[in-house]
Write an enzyme that holds these catalytic residues in place. Structure first.
Site, PDB file in Angstrom:
ATOM      1  N   ASP A 162      31.813  32.435  40.354  1.00 24.98           N
ATOM      2  CA  ASP A 162      31.738  33.768  40.965  1.00 24.98           C
ATOM      3  C   ASP A 162      30.471  33.792  41.814  1.00 24.98           C
ATOM      4  O   ASP A 162      29.375  33.601  41.284  1.00 24.98           O
ATOM      5  CB  ASP A 162      31.651  34.866  39.888  1.00 24.98           C
ATOM      6  CG  ASP A 162      32.907  34.923  39.019  1.00 24.98           C
ATOM      7  OD1 ASP A 162      33.923  34.331  39.419  1.00 24.98           O
ATOM      8  OD2 ASP A 162      32.864  35.542  37.941  1.00 24.98           O
ATOM      9  N   ASP A 177      44.511  39.563  34.093  1.00 25.26           N
ATOM     10  CA  ASP A 177      43.347  39.821  33.247  1.00 25.26           C
ATOM     11  C   ASP A 177      43.865  40.428  31.951  1.00 25.26           C
ATOM     12  O   ASP A 177      44.465  41.501  31.964  1.00 25.26           O
ATOM     13  CB  ASP A 177      42.390  40.821  33.928  1.00 25.26           C
ATOM     14  CG  ASP A 177      41.731  40.213  35.164  1.00 25.26           C
ATOM     15  OD1 ASP A 177      41.614  38.975  35.214  1.00 25.26           O
ATOM     16  OD2 ASP A 177      41.343  40.961  36.066  1.00 25.26           O
TER      17      ASP A 177
END
Length: 253
Positions: free
Chosen positions: A130, A11
């Site tokens: 997600d 990330d």
């Protein structure tokens, strides 16, 4: 039989690798190019970069990170975060990415999946989904914004739709398991893998070496993605691959 893949995820925000739980309480864990190079030497099959700030300034920084990484790393590089248009696809691929991951942009404009697959090929298009379990525990819904917004889409229906539109792969994150380190969401992964014919990368929840074996043994996942376990050197990719090979999982060592 295709070999299973182990994929570290980085990330990235403003040029640094960050890690948090459920996308909050972020801590800086280092330089993305150095970390990617290390994972490459450790035997990672691919690397995923997610630009988690994805502001306009962040985008320029990210393209620079991708360029510098592509010069040093010779395994497939998937880049996601803030990619909203064919132009963004083009710029990021030109910078050295092999695949592009899109999430909320695909939900807001499903035609982007079709257009990108038509222009660059399905193998370049990864749709990140997600998902969160519904309150009645029957099925899963798709969320965006780090799990904060319920799109109202059914995760299985959406997965089938993205395949139909030309996506080459799904990056599936269980928001119920993300950062919890209690293992992958086997039930959710199987609900998706049994509904589509494209590869599915399992993400969210890996906490120990056995979790990698479980996800390949008990689900249809083609690849397992992990972040903090590798970033904090709790496990090395080499260790994981040797363990899987000794456990009878088809893996590239």
């Amino acid at each position: 039989m295709l070999t299973k893949r182990i994929i570290p995820c980085l990330d990235v925000t403003m040029g640094r690798v960050m890690k948090g739980i459920n996308f909050i309480n972020l801590t800086d864990v280092g330089d993305p190019v150095e970390i990617a190079e290390f994972y490459n030497s450790e035997g990672a099959d691919e690397i995923v970069f997610l630009d988690i700030t994805a502001t306009h300034e962040g985008r320029e920084t990210m393209l620079d990170v991708v360029r510098r990484t592509a010069e040093k790393v010779f395994i497939p590089l998937t880049v996601g975060g803030g990619i909203k248009s064919i132009e963004d696809f083009k710029e990021t691929l030109r910078a050295g990415a092999d695949k592009i991951s899109i999430n909320s942009a695909a939900i807001r404009n499903p035609k982007l999946i079709y257009d990108a697959a038509a222009k660059f090929g399905s193998q370049c298009v990864v749709v990140a989904i997600d998902g969160k379990k519904n309150e009645d525990s029957l099925g899963w819904h798709v969320v965006i914004n780090g799990g904060r917004i319920n799109t109202g889409l059914d995760a299985v229906t959406w997965a089938q739709k993205v395949e139909e539109l030309g996506a080459g792969e799904i990056l599936l994150t269980s928001m119920d398991c993300d950062g919890m380190k209690k293992g992958y969401d086997i039930e959710f992964i199987n609900a998706i893998t049994s509904s589509v014919n494209i590869p599915v990368i399992a993400s969210g929840g890996c906490g120990k070496i056995e979790d990698f074996y479980e996800v390949f043994e008990k689900s249809g996942a083609d690849a397992a993605l992990a972040a903090s376990l590798f970033h904090y050197k709790e496990l090395s990719i080499k260790q994981v691959k040797e363990y899987l090979k000794n456990s009878g999982v088809e893996i590239r060592v």
